[in-house]
Design a protein around this motif. Structure first.
Motif, PDB file in Angstrom:
ATOM      1  N   GLU A 290       0.834  -1.205   0.000  1.00 22.37           N
ATOM      2  CA  GLU A 290       0.000   0.000   0.000  1.00 22.37           C
ATOM      3  C   GLU A 290       0.869   1.256   0.000  1.00 22.37           C
ATOM      4  N   GLY A 291       0.530   2.201  -0.863  1.00 23.99           N
ATOM      5  CA  GLY A 291       1.224   3.473  -0.899  1.00 23.99           C
ATOM      6  C   GLY A 291       2.249   3.616  -1.999  1.00 23.99           C
ATOM      7  N   ILE A 292       2.424   2.594  -2.824  1.00 22.04           N
ATOM      8  CA  ILE A 292       3.473   2.682  -3.852  1.00 22.04           C
ATOM      9  C   ILE A 292       3.225   3.835  -4.816  1.00 22.04           C
ATOM     10  N   GLU A 293       1.954   4.155  -5.052  1.00 21.92           N
ATOM     11  CA  GLU A 293       1.643   5.231  -6.003  1.00 21.92           C
ATOM     12  C   GLU A 293       2.103   6.604  -5.499  1.00 21.92           C
ATOM     13  N   LEU A 294       2.464   6.721  -4.225  1.00 25.88           N
ATOM     14  CA  LEU A 294       3.006   7.974  -3.709  1.00 25.88           C
ATOM     15  C   LEU A 294       4.426   8.224  -4.208  1.00 25.88           C
ATOM     16  N   PHE A 295       5.048   7.178  -4.741  1.00 25.95           N
ATOM     17  CA  PHE A 295       6.437   7.268  -5.167  1.00 25.95           C
ATOM     18  C   PHE A 295       6.603   7.028  -6.667  1.00 25.95           C
ATOM     19  N   LEU A 296       5.965   5.997  -7.188  1.00 23.18           N
ATOM     20  CA  LEU A 296       6.048   5.678  -8.612  1.00 23.18           C
ATOM     21  C   LEU A 296       4.667   5.267  -9.120  1.00 23.18           C
ATOM     22  N   LYS A 297       4.361   5.636 -10.369  1.00 23.60           N
ATOM     23  CA  LYS A 297       3.052   5.356 -10.939  1.00 23.60           C
ATOM     24  C   LYS A 297       3.033   3.954 -11.555  1.00 23.60           C
ATOM     25  N   PRO A 298       2.186   3.058 -11.019  1.00 23.22           N
ATOM     26  CA  PRO A 298       2.098   1.698 -11.575  1.00 23.22           C
ATOM     27  C   PRO A 298       1.775   1.701 -13.062  1.00 23.22           C
ATOM     28  N   GLU A 299       2.382   0.773 -13.787  1.00 21.58           N
ATOM     29  CA  GLU A 299       2.250   0.570 -15.221  1.00 21.58           C
ATOM     30  C   GLU A 299       2.981   1.614 -16.055  1.00 21.58           C
ATOM     31  N   HIS A 300       3.297   2.767 -15.470  1.00 17.16           N
ATOM     32  CA  HIS A 300       3.993   3.824 -16.203  1.00 17.16           C
ATOM     33  C   HIS A 300       5.448   3.943 -15.752  1.00 17.16           C
ATOM     34  N   GLU A 301       5.670   3.815 -14.436  1.00  9.62           N
ATOM     35  CA  GLU A 301       7.017   3.959 -13.872  1.00  9.62           C
ATOM     36  C   GLU A 301       7.462   2.721 -13.094  1.00  9.62           C
ATOM     37  N   VAL A 302       6.555   1.808 -12.846  1.00 14.74           N
ATOM     38  CA  VAL A 302       6.855   0.582 -12.116  1.00 14.74           C
ATOM     39  C   VAL A 302       5.801  -0.461 -12.454  1.00 14.74           C
ATOM     40  N   LEU A 303       6.187  -1.722 -12.428  1.00 13.12           N
ATOM     41  CA  LEU A 303       5.246  -2.822 -12.632  1.00 13.12           C
ATOM     42  C   LEU A 303       5.021  -3.501 -11.286  1.00 13.12           C
ATOM     43  N   VAL A 304       3.762  -3.796 -10.983  1.00 13.17           N
ATOM     44  CA  VAL A 304       3.405  -4.292  -9.653  1.00 13.17           C
ATOM     45  C   VAL A 304       2.869  -5.716  -9.744  1.00 13.17           C
ATOM     46  N   ALA A 305       3.414  -6.592  -8.900  1.00 12.90           N
ATOM     47  CA  ALA A 305       2.986  -7.994  -8.854  1.00 12.90           C
ATOM     48  C   ALA A 305       2.400  -8.295  -7.480  1.00 12.90           C
ATOM     49  N   ARG A 306       1.202  -8.844  -7.468  1.00 12.09           N
ATOM     50  CA  ARG A 306       0.567  -9.207  -6.198  1.00 12.09           C
ATOM     51  C   ARG A 306       0.907 -10.632  -5.767  1.00 12.09           C
ATOM     52  N   ASP A 307       1.401 -11.443  -6.694  1.00  5.09           N
ATOM     53  CA  ASP A 307       1.791 -12.812  -6.362  1.00  5.09           C
ATOM     54  C   ASP A 307       2.748 -13.334  -7.431  1.00  5.09           C
ATOM     55  N   GLY A 308       3.150 -14.585  -7.285  1.00  2.64           N
ATOM     56  CA  GLY A 308       4.092 -15.167  -8.227  1.00  2.64           C
ATOM     57  C   GLY A 308       3.552 -15.283  -9.635  1.00  2.64           C
ATOM     58  N   GLN A 309       2.248 -15.529  -9.763  1.00  2.00           N
ATOM     59  CA  GLN A 309       1.659 -15.623 -11.094  1.00  2.00           C
ATOM     60  C   GLN A 309       1.755 -14.295 -11.817  1.00  2.00           C
ATOM     61  N   ASP A 310       1.596 -13.195 -11.079  1.00  2.00           N
ATOM     62  CA  ASP A 310       1.752 -11.879 -11.701  1.00  2.00           C
ATOM     63  C   ASP A 310       3.168 -11.683 -12.225  1.00  2.00           C
ATOM     64  N   VAL A 311       4.161 -12.188 -11.478  1.00  2.00           N
ATOM     65  CA  VAL A 311       5.540 -12.074 -11.940  1.00  2.00           C
ATOM     66  C   VAL A 311       5.723 -12.842 -13.243  1.00  2.00           C
ATOM     67  N   VAL A 312       5.163 -14.043 -13.310  1.00  5.20           N
ATOM     68  CA  VAL A 312       5.231 -14.845 -14.531  1.00  5.20           C
ATOM     69  C   VAL A 312       4.585 -14.107 -15.696  1.00  5.20           C
ATOM     70  N   ASP A 313       3.400 -13.566 -15.469  1.00  7.49           N
ATOM     71  CA  ASP A 313       2.671 -12.860 -16.533  1.00  7.49           C
ATOM     72  C   ASP A 313       3.435 -11.629 -17.000  1.00  7.49           C
ATOM     73  N   ILE A 314       3.985 -10.885 -16.050  1.00  9.47           N
ATOM     74  CA  ILE A 314       4.741  -9.676 -16.395  1.00  9.47           C
ATOM     75  C   ILE A 314       5.943 -10.027 -17.258  1.00  9.47           C
ATOM     76  N   MET A 315       6.689 -11.034 -16.859  1.00  8.94           N
ATOM     77  CA  MET A 315       7.906 -11.380 -17.584  1.00  8.94           C
ATOM     78  C   MET A 315       7.610 -11.951 -18.970  1.00  8.94           C
ATOM     79  N   GLN A 316       6.506 -12.653 -19.116  1.00  4.33           N
ATOM     80  CA  GLN A 316       6.162 -13.207 -20.417  1.00  4.33           C
ATOM     81  C   GLN A 316       5.698 -12.128 -21.389  1.00  4.33           C
ATOM     82  N   ALA A 317       5.163 -11.030 -20.859  1.00  5.93           N
ATOM     83  CA  ALA A 317       4.640  -9.966 -21.725  1.00  5.93           C
ATOM     84  C   ALA A 317       5.617  -8.805 -21.912  1.00  5.93           C
ATOM     85  N   LEU A 318       6.609  -8.684 -21.031  1.00  2.00           N
ATOM     86  CA  LEU A 318       7.487  -7.518 -21.040  1.00  2.00           C
ATOM     87  C   LEU A 318       8.470  -7.554 -22.208  1.00  2.00           C
ATOM     88  N   THR A 319       8.435  -6.527 -23.017  1.00  2.00           N
ATOM     89  CA  THR A 319       9.379  -6.394 -24.129  1.00  2.00           C
ATOM     90  C   THR A 319      10.551  -5.503 -23.704  1.00  2.00           C
TER      91      THR A 319
END
Length: 363
Positions: A290-319
């Motif tokens: 909680e509070g990450i948006e006070l420092f960096l904007k999700p999807e624009h300046e940082v990618l946020v993962a709520r669990d391991g599956q999110d990490v997998v999805d992010i890495m498979q889609a990240l160019t």
């Protein structure tokens, strides 16, 4: 004004995650004219693993890990206008707090600086007779390097006169973009020492996703992981000196931040690596807090993962192109609003206001 700062270590980041926080903030305060002495004990082989020499902007006093030496350096608190005892010094912390504050001048500004507030607060809640808990009402201020309103409210309820977070930030003089180094090449890298309240989250956000994305290369840095079971696509490089942090952050496609459990649960606690990675232009992937948006904007300046599956999805889609853009956006934001020079403006005003008020009350 003279500051006597009693902390874990300024010259060694070995098993000492607060080192870069101390360096960035204290250098910025020194540039504002503060005369700073940093006192650190010779424990945990930190002095054998120094990564910087004593700086010219701060006097560093290294003392033996003995009670006699502790009492000797504590007596020097009497020379300072501002006396600071940090958490997690690593040798007789309770005694050090008592001795430092006992020796401080009557009208000196007396501060406890907590660099792991969620963990400290959990300890205080479970120990009504804890020496720090008893000492809080006699202090002038508690500063923390994170925690937001949950930490502020908790410290006030425990008797602290006031609590103010001074968040981690970027020191542009030490963390910046550098050319990629092949030895740190990876799709996703994580740097962190093996600690009890971090290990399960490293398994969830790094080790398990790596095993599920076998065609990607993962890089693990930090002390203590050598006997940890991990998939073949993870390269373990051990302790990474701060001299190599820029290359470690700049070389992979993305860098992962994994908060310690207590900090993730509390929120509002960006780790130093968040700003250091952004300063190097890295594409940062972080676990959710909680509070990450006070420092960096999700999807624009940082990618946020709520669990391991999110990490997998992010890495498979990240160019590589998107990773580069996110890193550039993050670097621009931290340079604009989250450097230690910015933090020092807040601390300088706070110190001068409080010290002057104390002097006026004494007249």
């Amino acid at each position: 004004m003279k500051i006597a700062f009693y902390g874990s270590s300024l010259v060694s980041a070995y098993w000492n995650g607060a080192a870069t926080y101390y360096r960035g903030l204290l250098r910025a305060l020194a540039e504002k004219g503060y005369d700073i002495t940093f006192y650190e004990p010779d424990v945990y082989d930190r002095q054998k693993n120094r990564d910087i020499d004593a700086p010219d902007w701060c006097r560093v006093v290294v003392y033996e890990g003995t009670v006699e030496a502790l009492k000797a350096v504590s007596a020097e608190a009497s020379r300072a206008d501002i006396v600071i005892k940090a958490s997690g010094v690593g040798f007789e912390d309770d005694l050090l707090l008592m001795e430092v504050m006992r020796n401080a001048k009557q009208h000196a500004l007396k501060i406890f600086w907590d660099v792991d507030a969620p963990a400290t607060l959990a300890e205080l809640r479970s120990s009504p007779d804890h020496s720090l808990r008893k000492a809080l009402p006699a202090l002038d201020l508690v500063l923390t390097y994170g925690g937001g309103n949950p930490v502020i409210d908790a410290y006030r309820k425990l008797g602290a006169p006031d609590c103010i977070p001074i968040y981690n930030a970027l020191d542009p003089q030490t963390h910046y973009p550098v050319p990629k180094e092949p030895k740190f090449s990876a799709d996703l890298s994580f740097l962190g020492n093996r600690l009890p309240d971090r290990e399960a989250r490293v398994e969830q956000f790094f080790l398990e996703p790596a095993a599920r994305v076998a065609d990607s290369r993962f890089l693990l840095g930090g002390s203590g992981w050598s006997d940890k079971a991990m998939s073949p696509n993870i390269a373990y490089v051990g302790h990474v000196s701060t001299r190599d942090h820029n290359a470690f952050n700049a070389s992979p496609k993305a860098v992962l931040n994994i908060s310690r459990a207590s900090m993730a649960e509390n929120g509002f606690s960006p780790a130093t690596r968040v700003f250091e990675a952004a300063g190097a232009g890295a594409c940062l992937v972080t676990d959710y807090w909680e509070g990450i948006e006070l420092f960096l904007k999700p999807e624009h300046e940082v990618l946020v993962a709520r669990d391991g599956q999110d990490v997998v999805d992010i890495m498979q889609a990240l160019t590589p192109e998107r990773a580069r853009l996110i890193g550039e956006n993050a670097r621009a934001t931290v340079l604009d609003a989250h450097t230690y020079a910015h933090r020092a403006e807040t601390v300088d005003l706070l110190f001068r206001t409080r010290v002057n008020a104390g002097r006026e009350a004494a007249e």
